[in-house]
Motif scaffolding. Structure first.
Motif, PDB file in Angstrom:
ATOM      1  N   PRO A  46      71.765  43.599  81.944  1.00  0.00           N
ATOM      2  CA  PRO A  46      70.828  43.969  83.200  1.00  0.00           C
ATOM      3  C   PRO A  46      70.382  43.689  83.757  1.00  0.00           C
ATOM      4  O   PRO A  46      70.370  42.388  84.164  1.00  0.00           O
ATOM      5  CB  PRO A  46      69.998  44.331  81.943  1.00  0.00           C
ATOM      6  CG  PRO A  46      70.197  44.546  80.617  1.00  0.00           C
ATOM      7  CD  PRO A  46      72.084  43.765  80.444  1.00  0.00           C
ATOM      8  N   GLU A  47      69.531  44.408  85.542  1.00  0.00           N
ATOM      9  CA  GLU A  47      69.500  43.268  86.249  1.00  0.00           C
ATOM     10  C   GLU A  47      68.347  42.724  86.217  1.00  0.00           C
ATOM     11  O   GLU A  47      68.273  41.479  86.724  1.00  0.00           O
ATOM     12  CB  GLU A  47      68.826  44.772  87.599  1.00  0.00           C
ATOM     13  CG  GLU A  47      68.865  43.593  88.902  1.00  0.00           C
ATOM     14  CD  GLU A  47      67.306  43.582  89.037  1.00  0.00           C
ATOM     15  OE1 GLU A  47      67.552  42.735  89.927  1.00  0.00           O
ATOM     16  OE2 GLU A  47      66.357  44.082  88.032  1.00  0.00           O
ATOM     17  N   ALA A  48      67.341  42.720  85.316  1.00  0.00           N
ATOM     18  CA  ALA A  48      66.495  41.311  84.793  1.00  0.00           C
ATOM     19  C   ALA A  48      67.039  40.022  84.341  1.00  0.00           C
ATOM     20  O   ALA A  48      66.750  39.241  84.863  1.00  0.00           O
ATOM     21  CB  ALA A  48      65.054  42.024  83.715  1.00  0.00           C
ATOM     22  N   ILE A  49      68.058  40.185  83.210  1.00  0.00           N
ATOM     23  CA  ILE A  49      68.163  39.351  82.950  1.00  0.00           C
ATOM     24  C   ILE A  49      69.442  38.730  83.972  1.00  0.00           C
ATOM     25  O   ILE A  49      69.467  37.227  84.388  1.00  0.00           O
ATOM     26  CB  ILE A  49      69.188  39.709  81.531  1.00  0.00           C
ATOM     27  CG1 ILE A  49      68.800  39.937  80.040  1.00  0.00           C
ATOM     28  CG2 ILE A  49      70.251  38.400  81.685  1.00  0.00           C
ATOM     29  CD1 ILE A  49      69.081  40.540  79.536  1.00  0.00           C
ATOM     30  N   PHE A  61      60.044  38.503  84.214  1.00  0.00           N
ATOM     31  CA  PHE A  61      59.517  38.800  82.766  1.00  0.00           C
ATOM     32  C   PHE A  61      58.037  39.953  82.813  1.00  0.00           C
ATOM     33  O   PHE A  61      57.612  39.809  84.143  1.00  0.00           O
ATOM     34  CB  PHE A  61      58.420  37.284  82.167  1.00  0.00           C
ATOM     35  CG  PHE A  61      59.942  36.299  82.329  1.00  0.00           C
ATOM     36  CD1 PHE A  61      60.570  36.288  81.042  1.00  0.00           C
ATOM     37  CD2 PHE A  61      60.524  35.376  83.420  1.00  0.00           C
ATOM     38  CE1 PHE A  61      61.617  35.173  80.038  1.00  0.00           C
ATOM     39  CE2 PHE A  61      61.703  34.461  82.762  1.00  0.00           C
ATOM     40  CZ  PHE A  61      62.006  34.616  81.835  1.00  0.00           C
ATOM     41  N   THR A  62      57.794  40.349  81.523  1.00  0.00           N
ATOM     42  CA  THR A  62      56.772  41.272  81.397  1.00  0.00           C
ATOM     43  C   THR A  62      55.575  39.495  81.560  1.00  0.00           C
ATOM     44  O   THR A  62      55.686  38.745  81.570  1.00  0.00           O
ATOM     45  CB  THR A  62      57.182  41.796  80.025  1.00  0.00           C
ATOM     46  OG1 THR A  62      56.532  40.995  78.576  1.00  0.00           O
ATOM     47  CG2 THR A  62      58.058  42.427  79.957  1.00  0.00           C
ATOM     48  N   GLY A  63      54.318  40.484  81.865  1.00  0.00           N
ATOM     49  CA  GLY A  63      52.812  39.746  81.634  1.00  0.00           C
ATOM     50  C   GLY A  63      52.574  38.831  80.861  1.00  0.00           C
ATOM     51  O   GLY A  63      51.944  37.543  80.643  1.00  0.00           O
ATOM     52  N   THR A 113      67.780  46.880  73.298  1.00  0.00           N
ATOM     53  CA  THR A 113      67.168  45.815  74.108  1.00  0.00           C
ATOM     54  C   THR A 113      67.346  44.413  74.197  1.00  0.00           C
ATOM     55  O   THR A 113      66.691  43.900  74.365  1.00  0.00           O
ATOM     56  CB  THR A 113      65.430  46.056  73.434  1.00  0.00           C
ATOM     57  OG1 THR A 113      66.074  45.228  72.082  1.00  0.00           O
ATOM     58  CG2 THR A 113      65.581  47.676  74.029  1.00  0.00           C
ATOM     59  N   ARG A 114      68.847  44.484  73.072  1.00  0.00           N
ATOM     60  CA  ARG A 114      69.161  42.324  72.919  1.00  0.00           C
ATOM     61  C   ARG A 114      70.480  42.280  73.769  1.00  0.00           C
ATOM     62  O   ARG A 114      71.328  43.150  73.476  1.00  0.00           O
ATOM     63  CB  ARG A 114      68.951  43.283  71.443  1.00  0.00           C
ATOM     64  CG  ARG A 114      66.816  42.629  71.291  1.00  0.00           C
ATOM     65  CD  ARG A 114      66.997  42.587  69.523  1.00  0.00           C
ATOM     66  NE  ARG A 114      66.082  42.439  68.937  1.00  0.00           N
ATOM     67  CZ  ARG A 114      64.971  43.435  68.857  1.00  0.00           C
ATOM     68  NH1 ARG A 114      65.450  44.884  69.026  1.00  0.00           N
ATOM     69  NH2 ARG A 114      63.819  43.971  68.088  1.00  0.00           N
ATOM     70  N   TYR A 115      70.319  41.313  74.143  1.00  0.00           N
ATOM     71  CA  TYR A 115      71.557  40.706  74.650  1.00  0.00           C
ATOM     72  C   TYR A 115      71.260  39.707  74.444  1.00  0.00           C
ATOM     73  O   TYR A 115      70.501  38.290  74.252  1.00  0.00           O
ATOM     74  CB  TYR A 115      70.959  41.101  76.540  1.00  0.00           C
ATOM     75  CG  TYR A 115      71.616  42.819  76.574  1.00  0.00           C
ATOM     76  CD1 TYR A 115      72.457  43.122  77.055  1.00  0.00           C
ATOM     77  CD2 TYR A 115      70.432  43.482  76.928  1.00  0.00           C
ATOM     78  CE1 TYR A 115      72.374  44.543  77.628  1.00  0.00           C
ATOM     79  CE2 TYR A 115      70.461  44.761  77.123  1.00  0.00           C
ATOM     80  CZ  TYR A 115      71.986  45.064  77.427  1.00  0.00           C
ATOM     81  OH  TYR A 115      71.848  46.487  77.870  1.00  0.00           O
ATOM     82  N   GLY A 125      61.361  47.869  78.381  1.00  0.00           N
ATOM     83  CA  GLY A 125      61.543  48.565  80.423  1.00  0.00           C
ATOM     84  C   GLY A 125      62.498  47.887  80.880  1.00  0.00           C
ATOM     85  O   GLY A 125      63.535  47.407  80.240  1.00  0.00           O
ATOM     86  N   ASP A 126      62.464  47.328  82.520  1.00  0.00           N
ATOM     87  CA  ASP A 126      62.926  46.806  82.585  1.00  0.00           C
ATOM     88  C   ASP A 126      62.916  45.803  83.116  1.00  0.00           C
ATOM     89  O   ASP A 126      63.846  44.938  83.684  1.00  0.00           O
ATOM     90  CB  ASP A 126      63.181  47.370  84.732  1.00  0.00           C
ATOM     91  CG  ASP A 126      63.995  48.577  84.398  1.00  0.00           C
ATOM     92  OD1 ASP A 126      64.098  49.452  83.128  1.00  0.00           O
ATOM     93  OD2 ASP A 126      63.319  49.744  85.265  1.00  0.00           O
ATOM     94  N   LEU A 127      62.169  45.130  81.847  1.00  0.00           N
ATOM     95  CA  LEU A 127      61.668  43.402  82.269  1.00  0.00           C
ATOM     96  C   LEU A 127      62.031  42.637  81.226  1.00  0.00           C
ATOM     97  O   LEU A 127      62.033  43.007  80.089  1.00  0.00           O
ATOM     98  CB  LEU A 127      60.077  42.991  82.928  1.00  0.00           C
ATOM     99  CG  LEU A 127      59.870  43.452  84.115  1.00  0.00           C
ATOM    100  CD1 LEU A 127      58.899  43.635  83.944  1.00  0.00           C
ATOM    101  CD2 LEU A 127      60.870  43.012  84.779  1.00  0.00           C
TER     102      LEU A 127
END
Length: 119
Positions: free
Chosen positions: A15-18, A37-39, A82-84, A109-111
């Motif tokens: 995923p893009e965030a990673i 990262f999420t807040g 959701t896990r990588y 989500g995306d983060l």
């Protein structure tokens, strides 16, 4: 029954965030790395827990200057939606000189919501 065994994925399929985090971390771009990262994200590295963007930013800044090393992404797996896991080979002037580390990511989500780094 759902199969939660990790399956190998192409590095470019992460995923893009990673990939944003990994690329930014590699070049010590803390400002970009934290945007992945999420807040309320949590990072666990070397037995220490960092919670929230402020602590994660301080951890990234310190990690970038503590040792000199090279890192190579050597593999990636997906456990579920959701896990990588991204496996890296590091060589440098840290104790031991070489290590293979698993970066275990959980997304929301995306983060990135959670990152655990361990051998």
């Amino acid at each position: 029954m759902q199969d939660n065994r990790p399956r190998t994925v192409a590095l470019e399929a992460l995923p893009e965030a990673i990939t944003r985090y990994l690329k930014a971390h590699r070049v010590h771009d803390t400002a970009t790395a934290v945007t992945a990262f999420t807040g309320d994200a949590t990072v666990i590295d070397d037995g220490k827990t960092y919670e929230g963007i402020g602590e994660i930013e301080r951890w990234l800044s310190r990690a970038a200057t503590e040792f000199t090393y090279t890192t190579e992404l050597t593999g990636a797996q997906q456990t579920d939606a959701t896990r990588y896991v991204a496996t890296h080979h590091l060589e440098g002037n840290f104790p031991g000189g070489t290590v293979d580390l698993r970066y275990r990511f959980t997304l929301r989500g995306d983060l990135i919501e959670r990152l655990v780094i361990e051998p």
